[in-house]
Design a protein around this motif. Sequence first.
Motif, PDB file in Angstrom:
ATOM      1  N   ASN A  28      -3.643  -4.533   3.061  1.00  0.00           N
ATOM      2  CA  ASN A  28      -2.518  -3.630   2.834  1.00  0.00           C
ATOM      3  C   ASN A  28      -1.326  -4.140   3.634  1.00  0.00           C
ATOM      4  O   ASN A  28      -1.335  -4.140   4.861  1.00  0.00           O
ATOM      5  CB  ASN A  28      -2.900  -2.214   3.276  1.00  0.00           C
ATOM      6  N   ALA A  49       1.543  -2.864   4.079  1.00  0.00           N
ATOM      7  CA  ALA A  49       2.425  -1.841   4.627  1.00  0.00           C
ATOM      8  C   ALA A  49       2.598  -1.984   6.136  1.00  0.00           C
ATOM      9  O   ALA A  49       3.670  -1.703   6.683  1.00  0.00           O
ATOM     10  CB  ALA A  49       1.892  -0.445   4.290  1.00  0.00           C
ATOM     11  N   SER A  50       1.551  -2.447   6.808  1.00  0.00           N
ATOM     12  CA  SER A  50       1.601  -2.583   8.268  1.00  0.00           C
ATOM     13  C   SER A  50       1.690  -4.045   8.712  1.00  0.00           C
ATOM     14  O   SER A  50       1.579  -4.341   9.901  1.00  0.00           O
ATOM     15  CB  SER A  50       0.362  -1.941   8.897  1.00  0.00           C
ATOM     16  N   LYS A  81      12.188  11.031  -1.560  1.00  0.00           N
ATOM     17  CA  LYS A  81      11.742   9.636  -1.589  1.00  0.00           C
ATOM     18  C   LYS A  81      11.092   9.348  -2.942  1.00  0.00           C
ATOM     19  O   LYS A  81      10.857  10.253  -3.748  1.00  0.00           O
ATOM     20  CB  LYS A  81      10.751   9.344  -0.463  1.00  0.00           C
ATOM     21  N   THR A  82      10.821   8.073  -3.199  1.00  0.00           N
ATOM     22  CA  THR A  82      10.116   7.616  -4.402  1.00  0.00           C
ATOM     23  C   THR A  82      10.732   8.166  -5.685  1.00  0.00           C
ATOM     24  O   THR A  82      10.034   8.634  -6.580  1.00  0.00           O
ATOM     25  CB  THR A  82       8.620   8.008  -4.351  1.00  0.00           C
ATOM     26  N   GLY A 115       0.770  -1.242   0.000  1.00  0.00           N
ATOM     27  CA  GLY A 115       0.000   0.000   0.000  1.00  0.00           C
ATOM     28  C   GLY A 115       0.794   1.280   0.000  1.00  0.00           C
ATOM     29  O   GLY A 115       0.310   2.319  -0.463  1.00  0.00           O
ATOM     30  N   SER A 116       2.029   1.238   0.485  1.00  0.00           N
ATOM     31  CA  SER A 116       2.831   2.457   0.528  1.00  0.00           C
ATOM     32  C   SER A 116       3.398   2.813  -0.838  1.00  0.00           C
ATOM     33  O   SER A 116       3.895   3.925  -1.039  1.00  0.00           O
ATOM     34  CB  SER A 116       3.977   2.297   1.537  1.00  0.00           C
ATOM     35  N   LEU A 117       3.327   1.876  -1.804  1.00  0.00           N
ATOM     36  CA  LEU A 117       3.963   2.093  -3.101  1.00  0.00           C
ATOM     37  C   LEU A 117       3.040   1.851  -4.294  1.00  0.00           C
ATOM     38  O   LEU A 117       3.185   2.492  -5.328  1.00  0.00           O
ATOM     39  CB  LEU A 117       5.193   1.178  -3.232  1.00  0.00           C
ATOM     40  N   THR A 129       5.004  -3.454  -6.178  1.00  0.00           N
ATOM     41  CA  THR A 129       5.292  -2.330  -7.068  1.00  0.00           C
ATOM     42  C   THR A 129       6.340  -2.737  -8.106  1.00  0.00           C
ATOM     43  O   THR A 129       7.164  -3.626  -7.865  1.00  0.00           O
ATOM     44  CB  THR A 129       5.787  -1.116  -6.272  1.00  0.00           C
TER      45      THR A 129
END
Length: 251
Positions: A52, A54-55, A218-219, A33-35, A80
Amino acid sequence: MISFVGAGPGDVDLITVKGRRLLEEADIVIYAGSLVSNEHLKFCKDECEIKNSASMTLEEVIEVMESGERKAQKVVRLHTGDPTIYGAIREQMDILDDKGISYEVVPGVSSFTAACSAIKREFTLPGVSQTVILTRIEGRTSVPESEDLEKLASYGASMAIFLSIQQIDNVVEKLKKGYGRSDVPIAVVYKATWEDEKTIIGTLEDIAERVKAEGINKTAQILVGDFIYGKYERSKLYDPKFSHEYRKASK
């Protein structure tokens, strides 16, 4: 069946046809989810269970996969870019192997090729470079000493540097020492293929200052090498004086 699927770099249309079909058929989707763009989830069934990661921990991800397998559900692990590059999928696959759970890996468009497309360049130019190095600088997690950025840069190959934009000063310093010059072209592509994509092209002399001025931390993908600017030789592939299996050379 568990399917590890590359979602591509950002633009939802850059997922493969097979990847999109698997998303549409999935009963469970575990996505980074973060990407990964949430737009991909619009192609899932209404009753699809979405998680998700991410966690989540590795163990929690495997638990969801194992539960889906017991129920004969189709599970998509959506990563991703391309899952085989900095995807942390090997540890997931090894556990699935130990549990006797079958899976497949569906490749995707990586951020490094998306970034090169964004600046409209080609990594492999005749007479310039026929090698592309994919790497990152040491940060919270280490890299092997033999793969120090300075050492890799000494080859003079085209480079795509992942997960390193937050250390742009250190990256530039190592690249200068490795290449042995400071006029090497370098590009920073923020969120390649996303709507808010941003591209900065410069040299090792000015890129750090320009990146900081744009607030990019970032990214972003860092591309380095003379493939960005400079002279190159004509390709033999389409040279009328060069023969190959499908064409004879002209006199």
